[in-house]
Design a protein around this motif. Structure first.
Motif, PDB file in Angstrom:
ATOM      1  N   PRO A 192      16.659 -25.396 -31.143  1.00  0.00           N
ATOM      2  CA  PRO A 192      17.278 -25.969 -29.950  1.00  0.00           C
ATOM      3  C   PRO A 192      16.340 -26.958 -29.260  1.00  0.00           C
ATOM      4  N   HIS A 193      16.878 -27.704 -28.306  1.00  0.00           N
ATOM      5  CA  HIS A 193      16.044 -28.480 -27.394  1.00  0.00           C
ATOM      6  C   HIS A 193      15.209 -27.484 -26.605  1.00  0.00           C
ATOM      7  N   TYR A 194      14.025 -27.902 -26.157  1.00  0.00           N
ATOM      8  CA  TYR A 194      13.161 -26.933 -25.473  1.00  0.00           C
ATOM      9  C   TYR A 194      13.813 -26.380 -24.210  1.00  0.00           C
ATOM     10  N   GLU A 195      14.667 -27.165 -23.555  1.00  0.00           N
ATOM     11  CA  GLU A 195      15.350 -26.649 -22.368  1.00  0.00           C
ATOM     12  C   GLU A 195      16.353 -25.575 -22.748  1.00  0.00           C
ATOM     13  N   SER A 196      17.053 -25.761 -23.861  1.00  0.00           N
ATOM     14  CA  SER A 196      18.001 -24.749 -24.327  1.00  0.00           C
ATOM     15  C   SER A 196      17.275 -23.490 -24.772  1.00  0.00           C
ATOM     16  N   ALA A 197      16.099 -23.669 -25.367  1.00  0.00           N
ATOM     17  CA  ALA A 197      15.298 -22.507 -25.762  1.00  0.00           C
ATOM     18  C   ALA A 197      14.855 -21.710 -24.540  1.00  0.00           C
ATOM     19  N   THR A 198      14.606 -22.414 -23.443  1.00  0.00           N
ATOM     20  CA  THR A 198      14.120 -21.773 -22.223  1.00  0.00           C
ATOM     21  C   THR A 198      15.247 -21.091 -21.448  1.00  0.00           C
ATOM     22  N   PHE A 199      16.390 -21.772 -21.324  1.00  0.00           N
ATOM     23  CA  PHE A 199      17.445 -21.285 -20.434  1.00  0.00           C
ATOM     24  C   PHE A 199      18.672 -20.745 -21.146  1.00  0.00           C
ATOM     25  N   GLY A 200      18.764 -20.955 -22.444  1.00  0.00           N
ATOM     26  CA  GLY A 200      19.913 -20.477 -23.193  1.00  0.00           C
ATOM     27  C   GLY A 200      19.673 -19.124 -23.847  1.00  0.00           C
ATOM     28  N   SER A 201      20.680 -18.666 -24.576  1.00  0.00           N
ATOM     29  CA  SER A 201      20.615 -17.371 -25.271  1.00  0.00           C
ATOM     30  C   SER A 201      20.642 -17.573 -26.781  1.00  0.00           C
ATOM     31  N   TRP A 202      20.049 -18.667 -27.219  1.00  0.00           N
ATOM     32  CA  TRP A 202      20.179 -19.072 -28.616  1.00  0.00           C
ATOM     33  C   TRP A 202      19.428 -18.171 -29.589  1.00  0.00           C
ATOM     34  N   GLN A 203      18.325 -17.624 -29.170  1.00  0.00           N
ATOM     35  CA  GLN A 203      17.611 -16.710 -30.071  1.00  0.00           C
ATOM     36  C   GLN A 203      18.450 -15.464 -30.331  1.00  0.00           C
ATOM     37  N   LYS A 204      19.118 -14.991 -29.293  1.00  0.00           N
ATOM     38  CA  LYS A 204      20.004 -13.833 -29.434  1.00  0.00           C
ATOM     39  C   LYS A 204      21.160 -14.160 -30.377  1.00  0.00           C
ATOM     40  N   ILE A 205      21.716 -15.347 -30.239  1.00  0.00           N
ATOM     41  CA  ILE A 205      22.827 -15.762 -31.100  1.00  0.00           C
ATOM     42  C   ILE A 205      22.363 -15.877 -32.550  1.00  0.00           C
ATOM     43  N   LEU A 221      27.949 -27.565 -29.480  1.00  0.00           N
ATOM     44  CA  LEU A 221      27.915 -26.105 -29.434  1.00  0.00           C
ATOM     45  C   LEU A 221      28.446 -25.549 -28.118  1.00  0.00           C
ATOM     46  N   GLY A 222      28.219 -26.271 -27.031  1.00  0.00           N
ATOM     47  CA  GLY A 222      28.607 -25.740 -25.733  1.00  0.00           C
ATOM     48  C   GLY A 222      27.548 -24.800 -25.182  1.00  0.00           C
ATOM     49  N   PRO A 223      27.766 -24.278 -23.970  1.00  0.00           N
ATOM     50  CA  PRO A 223      26.786 -23.383 -23.335  1.00  0.00           C
ATOM     51  C   PRO A 223      26.757 -22.010 -23.992  1.00  0.00           C
ATOM     52  N   SER A 224      25.599 -21.369 -23.923  1.00  0.00           N
ATOM     53  CA  SER A 224      25.441 -20.061 -24.554  1.00  0.00           C
ATOM     54  C   SER A 224      25.463 -18.916 -23.557  1.00  0.00           C
ATOM     55  N   ASN A 225      25.429 -19.238 -22.277  1.00  0.00           N
ATOM     56  CA  ASN A 225      25.461 -18.186 -21.255  1.00  0.00           C
ATOM     57  C   ASN A 225      25.937 -18.771 -19.929  1.00  0.00           C
ATOM     58  N   LEU A 226      26.001 -17.944 -18.930  1.00  0.00           N
ATOM     59  CA  LEU A 226      26.526 -18.369 -17.633  1.00  0.00           C
ATOM     60  C   LEU A 226      25.682 -19.475 -17.012  1.00  0.00           C
ATOM     61  N   LEU A 227      24.370 -19.383 -17.143  1.00  0.00           N
ATOM     62  CA  LEU A 227      23.492 -20.397 -16.559  1.00  0.00           C
ATOM     63  C   LEU A 227      23.752 -21.765 -17.177  1.00  0.00           C
ATOM     64  N   GLU A 228      23.792 -21.849 -18.506  1.00  0.00           N
ATOM     65  CA  GLU A 228      24.054 -23.136 -19.164  1.00  0.00           C
ATOM     66  C   GLU A 228      25.455 -23.648 -18.821  1.00  0.00           C
ATOM     67  N   TRP A 229      26.405 -22.740 -18.684  1.00  0.00           N
ATOM     68  CA  TRP A 229      27.761 -23.145 -18.317  1.00  0.00           C
ATOM     69  C   TRP A 229      27.779 -23.772 -16.929  1.00  0.00           C
ATOM     70  N   LEU A 230      27.103 -23.167 -15.972  1.00  0.00           N
ATOM     71  CA  LEU A 230      27.052 -23.714 -14.617  1.00  0.00           C
ATOM     72  C   LEU A 230      26.314 -25.047 -14.577  1.00  0.00           C
ATOM     73  N   MET A 231      25.227 -25.137 -15.322  1.00  0.00           N
ATOM     74  CA  MET A 231      24.444 -26.366 -15.347  1.00  0.00           C
ATOM     75  C   MET A 231      25.269 -27.549 -15.844  1.00  0.00           C
ATOM     76  N   SER A 232      26.212 -27.296 -16.748  1.00  0.00           N
ATOM     77  CA  SER A 232      26.981 -28.379 -17.355  1.00  0.00           C
ATOM     78  C   SER A 232      27.872 -29.113 -16.363  1.00  0.00           C
ATOM     79  N   PHE A 233      28.072 -28.546 -15.183  1.00  0.00           N
ATOM     80  CA  PHE A 233      28.894 -29.195 -14.166  1.00  0.00           C
ATOM     81  C   PHE A 233      28.080 -30.098 -13.236  1.00  0.00           C
ATOM     82  N   PHE A 234      26.756 -30.061 -13.374  1.00  0.00           N
ATOM     83  CA  PHE A 234      25.918 -30.715 -12.367  1.00  0.00           C
ATOM     84  C   PHE A 234      24.849 -31.629 -12.957  1.00  0.00           C
TER      85      PHE A 234
END
Length: 302
Positions: free
Chosen positions: A122-135, A211-224
């Motif tokens: 992932p991008h380093y921001e997605s690695a930090t704030f997403g749930s990609w390792q879990k996925i 891919l879209g957001p992996s969790n609530l935080l990434e989903w909220l961020m996508s609006f702003f």
């Protein structure tokens, strides 16, 4: 000459500067003299570099993170990342040779057995704030964290049959080393244009998958995305958002990453990557001849 790289957070693409250039340039080529800045790998052609400093551009790109810099007599441009950068800086298209990370092809690397059918970076921001390792764990996909050290990332990459990458330099280095890759459209739109800049000199048409957001935080961020301060404020509460669980974003992202992992990988043509590499090696020789006498003089050799 001081090497400049974005260094606010650990990140593979930026860290490549400290890994690659000492392997390709003479010992003591770099020091801490800020009167001359070396701008190599990354989207680091900003408008806020010191006006009086000499700026040496060697494959860097412009991505719109600041206003375009004004190229005057304090800038010495060997080449830039792509045609979009050249246009944005009012440079000749001939200066668009490619991302200088491609010069990793001039470094002898270990040979690794292919242990992973597919890896995801992932991008380093997605690695930090997403749930990609879990996925990835759920899907049985090898996870490569772009915040790891360069040697570890390279070992994992070269051990993969396919690299699915949201990190642009994951794809750039995989392409240079002939590891097939599948591009993921960066979650943050601010990181997207630079991909086409790199691809423009390789006659690549990037087949992105979203891919879209992996969790609530990434989903909220996508609006702003246009309200950066609010995005940064949301990130401060990462752990609180994680407590709410994952729900639909996790399910959707899992399905999308599974599809990406089964897609066919891309590569630039052998002819184009070889041509770009040859052109960069010519510029590397020119850079060395231009500055090595000054380096040796400072060290007392001359």
């Amino acid at each position: 000459m001081k090497m400049f790289a974005y260094s606010k957070v650990p990140n593979f693409g930026d860290a490549l500067n400290y890994w690659l250039w000492p392997k390709l340039l003479p010992i003591d080529f770099f020091d801490d003299d800020k009167t001359t800045l070396f701008l190599g790998i990354g989207s680091i052609l900003y408008d806020n570099h010191p006006a009086s400093a000499e700026k040496i551009v060697f494959g860097a790109g412009y991505a719109g993170y600041s206003a375009p810099p004004t190229i005057d007599e304090t800038w010495k441009v060997y080449f830039v990342r792509g045609k979009d950068t050249a246009a944005a800086l009012n440079l000749s298209e001939d200066t668009a040779i490619g991302d200088s990370g491609i010069l990793i092809r001039a470094v002898e690397l270990p040979q690794y057995e292919k242990r992973f059918r597919v890896s995801f970076m992932p991008h380093y921001e997605s690695a930090t704030f997403g749930s990609w390792q879990k996925i990835c764990k759920r899907l049985g996909i090898n996870f490569i964290d772009p915040r790891w050290d360069v040697d570890t990332v390279l070992e994992q990459m070269l051990s993969s049959e396919l690299l699915v990458s949201e990190a642009m330099h994951g794809a750039i280095i995989a392409d240079a080393l002939r590891v097939p890759w599948k591009a993921i459209l960066p979650h943050d739109p601010n990181h997207r244009k630079k991909w086409n800049d790199w691809a423009s000199v390789l006659d690549l048409s990037i087949d992105f998958q979203h891919l879209g957001p992996s969790n609530l935080l990434e989903w909220l961020m996508s609006f702003f995305w246009k309200k950066r301060r609010f995005v940064y404020a949301l990130r401060k509460y990462k752990n609180r958002f994680f407590r709410f669980g994952f729900g639909l974003p996790l399910i959707t992202a899992t399905s999308a990453l599974k599809a990406a992992s089964q897609a066919k990988g891309q590569l630039s043509s052998d002819a184009s990557i070889k041509l770009v590499t040859r052109r960069m090696l010519v510029e590397l020789d020119r850079l060395t001849m231009d500055f090595t006498p000054a380096v040796l003089s400072k060290s007392g050799t001359l």
